[in-house]
Design a protein around this motif. Structure first.
Motif, short mmCIF file in Angstrom:
data_model
loop_
_atom_site.label_atom_id
_atom_site.label_comp_id
_atom_site.label_asym_id
_atom_site.label_seq_id
_atom_site.Cartn_x
_atom_site.Cartn_y
_atom_site.Cartn_z
N THR A 135 0.76 -1.25 -0.05
CA THR A 135 0.00 -0.15 -0.02
C THR A 135 0.98 1.11 -0.07
OG1 THR A 135 -0.10 -0.03 2.37
CG2 THR A 135 -1.99 -1.27 1.10
N GLU A 136 2.14 1.26 0.51
CA GLU A 136 2.90 2.57 0.69
C GLU A 136 3.48 2.65 -0.78
OE1 GLU A 136 6.74 4.60 3.09
OE2 GLU A 136 6.41 2.30 3.26
N VAL A 137 3.67 1.84 -1.49
CA VAL A 137 4.49 2.19 -2.87
C VAL A 137 3.34 2.38 -3.65
CG1 VAL A 137 5.41 1.20 -4.84
CG2 VAL A 137 6.32 0.54 -2.54
N ALA A 138 2.07 1.92 -3.60
CA ALA A 138 0.88 2.14 -4.58
C ALA A 138 0.55 3.54 -4.23
CB ALA A 138 -0.38 1.18 -4.15
N GLY A 139 0.32 4.01 -2.83
CA GLY A 139 0.01 5.58 -2.65
C GLY A 139 1.00 6.21 -3.01
N LEU A 140 2.24 6.04 -3.05
CA LEU A 140 3.27 7.01 -3.54
C LEU A 140 3.25 7.11 -4.96
CD1 LEU A 140 5.84 8.46 -3.12
CD2 LEU A 140 7.18 6.52 -2.91
N LEU A 141 3.20 6.06 -5.68
CA LEU A 141 3.09 6.23 -7.14
C LEU A 141 1.74 7.06 -7.57
CD1 LEU A 141 4.78 5.14 -9.49
CD2 LEU A 141 2.73 3.58 -10.01
N ALA A 142 0.75 6.93 -6.94
CA ALA A 142 -0.44 7.55 -7.23
C ALA A 142 -0.15 9.27 -7.03
CB ALA A 142 -1.77 7.11 -6.34
N ARG A 143 0.42 9.52 -5.78
CA ARG A 143 0.72 10.78 -5.69
C ARG A 143 1.66 11.60 -6.44
NH1 ARG A 143 1.15 8.96 -0.24
NH2 ARG A 143 3.42 8.97 -0.31
N THR A 144 2.58 10.41 -6.97
CA THR A 144 3.71 11.20 -8.19
C THR A 144 2.93 11.38 -9.29
OG1 THR A 144 5.35 9.70 -7.15
CG2 THR A 144 5.79 10.55 -9.11
N ILE A 145 2.04 10.66 -9.63
CA ILE A 145 1.13 10.80 -11.08
C ILE A 145 0.36 12.02 -10.82
CG2 ILE A 145 -0.78 9.95 -12.37
CD1 ILE A 145 0.20 7.10 -11.63
N GLY A 146 -0.11 12.47 -9.58
CA GLY A 146 -0.79 13.76 -9.33
C GLY A 146 0.26 14.85 -9.60
N TRP A 147 1.35 14.79 -8.85
CA TRP A 147 2.40 15.72 -9.11
C TRP A 147 2.91 15.85 -10.45
CZ3 TRP A 147 5.80 12.84 -4.85
CH2 TRP A 147 5.11 13.21 -3.58
N LEU A 148 2.87 14.81 -11.26
CA LEU A 148 3.09 14.99 -12.79
C LEU A 148 2.04 16.08 -13.43
CD1 LEU A 148 5.19 12.77 -12.26
CD2 LEU A 148 4.47 12.08 -14.68
N CYS A 149 0.91 15.59 -13.14
CA CYS A 149 -0.29 16.67 -13.71
C CYS A 149 -0.07 17.89 -13.11
CB CYS A 149 -1.39 16.19 -13.15
SG CYS A 149 -1.90 14.28 -14.06
N GLU A 150 0.09 18.27 -11.91
CA GLU A 150 0.16 19.51 -11.23
C GLU A 150 1.42 20.49 -12.00
OE1 GLU A 150 0.53 19.30 -7.09
OE2 GLU A 150 -1.17 18.03 -6.78
N GLY A 151 2.63 19.59 -12.32
CA GLY A 151 3.67 20.25 -12.94
C GLY A 151 3.13 20.37 -14.36
N GLN A 152 2.42 19.86 -15.00
CA GLN A 152 2.14 20.10 -16.43
C GLN A 152 1.04 21.19 -16.37
OE1 GLN A 152 3.40 18.37 -19.28
NE2 GLN A 152 2.46 20.49 -19.99
N ILE A 153 0.23 21.53 -15.45
CA ILE A 153 -0.73 22.21 -15.55
C ILE A 153 -0.15 23.66 -15.23
CG2 ILE A 153 -2.60 23.34 -14.15
CD1 ILE A 153 -3.94 21.17 -16.14
N GLU A 154 0.86 23.70 -14.16
CA GLU A 154 1.67 24.98 -13.87
C GLU A 154 2.28 25.45 -15.08
OE1 GLU A 154 2.84 27.92 -12.01
OE2 GLU A 154 1.65 26.59 -11.26
N GLU A 155 2.78 24.50 -15.97
CA GLU A 155 3.57 24.84 -17.33
C GLU A 155 2.67 25.48 -18.07
OE1 GLU A 155 6.66 22.61 -19.30
OE2 GLU A 155 5.17 22.22 -20.90
N LEU A 156 1.46 24.86 -18.57
CA LEU A 156 0.43 25.41 -19.27
C LEU A 156 -0.23 26.74 -18.94
CD1 LEU A 156 -1.35 22.09 -20.07
CD2 LEU A 156 0.05 23.06 -21.52
N ARG A 157 -0.45 27.04 -17.65
CA ARG A 157 -1.12 28.05 -17.33
C ARG A 157 -0.20 29.48 -17.45
NH1 ARG A 157 -0.15 29.36 -11.28
NH2 ARG A 157 -2.01 30.66 -11.37
N HIS A 158 1.40 29.04 -17.77
CA HIS A 158 2.36 30.15 -18.06
C HIS A 158 2.43 29.97 -19.61
CE1 HIS A 158 2.12 32.08 -14.07
NE2 HIS A 158 2.37 31.10 -13.36
N THR A 159 1.90 29.46 -20.34
CA THR A 159 2.24 29.27 -21.74
C THR A 159 2.38 30.71 -22.34
OG1 THR A 159 1.60 27.14 -21.98
CG2 THR A 159 1.88 28.15 -24.05
N TYR A 160 3.27 31.13 -22.89
CA TYR A 160 3.68 32.43 -23.67
C TYR A 160 3.51 33.69 -22.61
CZ TYR A 160 2.80 29.85 -27.98
OH TYR A 160 2.72 29.07 -29.41
N ASP A 161 3.93 33.18 -21.48
CA ASP A 161 3.83 34.21 -20.22
C ASP A 161 5.41 35.13 -20.23
OD1 ASP A 161 3.60 36.00 -18.08
OD2 ASP A 161 2.88 34.44 -16.74
#
Length: 333
Positions: A135-161
């Protein structure tokens, strides 16, 4: 989240060729399904190759327990690499990319719908493997997928900025790239049964290494040749993604910053991209970026002080500096 060219001390460790073979076999086995069509699509970028630095980091972490890394450690690293590959499938759809690692992208060959679903499939397989490791590894990987999405959204919100804050860039690359390296190292430590202080040190190391990795990639996008990159230099800038060298150039307050600012903020024609590249390459932004990368190199090296001694730790200590040296030689070339 591309792979920067790198010759890493991690790859030169005794027995690493064998471990990379184990990683490769496990990755291919992980995406085999009863449907040959889906198997072909899901394995497309696996077959295209790669250095597999994320699972290599898991394996090196696992070796700190003494002896060879277990099959479960290899599986943990494979789960991280499948997340990375799934994100590439999705990235290529968003970027309308035509090639990746010298082959057609999945979206170019089979279409966007297939690429999105195959990327989802890779994420599901990664999650299935993680769940088998606890469960610890499963939870960690799930959180990491969320962090990837957050990082991508952060990049997209500043496109051409052109006013994109440095903090936005750092948060984005931590989410998109560094977090998965941190997770790969952490999973290796967890599955190998290492003590908590060592697991925390490995996580700190992986995050710092991942920051160096992405900064290196962003510098190369601006300093390497089209031939070295396999795509036009300055592609991120052309797409409105302003990385640290660009932000530092814009922040100088000199005439070159004003010239660059006048070009950016919109899609660039080829001649405008070349003008912008010339400005960034001739200004201090790249040098300042390398200084920033050295801070992350230092953080990774400090984390190694809590990992003990031995060949594996020596390679971990050398790897971030070797990665940055590769960038410096590429910039000089």
């Amino acid at each position: 989240m591309p792979d920067a060219p790198v010759s890493s001390p991690l790859l030169s460790l005794p027995g690493m060729d064998t471990d990379r073979g184990r990683i490769e076999a496990a990755m291919r086995a992980a995406v085999v399904t009863s449907d040959p069509y889906l198997t072909e699509i899901a394995s497309h970028l696996i077959v295209a190759g790669g250095k597999r630095l994320r699972p290599v980091l898991s394996v090196v972490a696992g070796r700190l327990a003494g002896g060879a890394a277990s099959d479960d450690v290899v599986q943990g690293g494979v789960a991280c690499e499948l997340v990375h590959l799934g994100s590439l499938y999705h990235d290529d759809v968003m970027d309308e990319a035509e090639t990746r690692r010298g082959v057609e992208t999945v979206n170019a060959r089979w279409g966007n719908l297939q690429a999105i679903l195959a990327g989802d499939f890779l994420l599901s397989r990664a999650s299935e493997i993680a769940a088998s490791l606890g469960t610890e590894v499963a939870g960690l990987l799930a959180r990491t997928i969320g962090w990837l999405c957050e990082g991508q959204i952060e990049e997209l919100r500043h496109t051409y900025d052109v006013e994109r804050p440095e903090a936005s860039y750092l948060a984005s690359i931590h989410g998109k790239t560094a977090s998965l390296y941190g997770t790969a190292a952490r999973i290796g430590g967890i599955v190998a049964g290492l003590d908590r202080p060592t697991i925390e040190a490995l996580t700190t190391y992986g995050n710092a290494y991942g920051m160096v990795f992405q900064i290196v990639d962003d510098v190369l996008d601006l300093t390497a040749t089209d031939q070295q990159l396999g795509k036009p230099a300055g592609h991120d800038m052309e797409e409105g993604v302003y990385t640290l060298p660009v932000l530092y150039t814009l922040a100088t307050g000199r005439g070159s910053a004003d010239e660059l600012r006048a070009l950016l903020g919109k899609p660039l024609a080829a001649d405008e991209r070349d003008q912008a590249l010339a400005i960034v390459r001739s200004d201090e932004g790249i040098e300042r970026t390398i200084v920033a990368a050295r801070e992350h190199v230092a953080a990774a090296v400090v984390a190694c002080d809590d990992l003990g001694d031995g060949l594996a730790v020596d390679a971990l200590r050398e790897a971030p500096g070797a990665l940055l040296a590769t960038v410096l030689s590429g910039a000089a070339g």
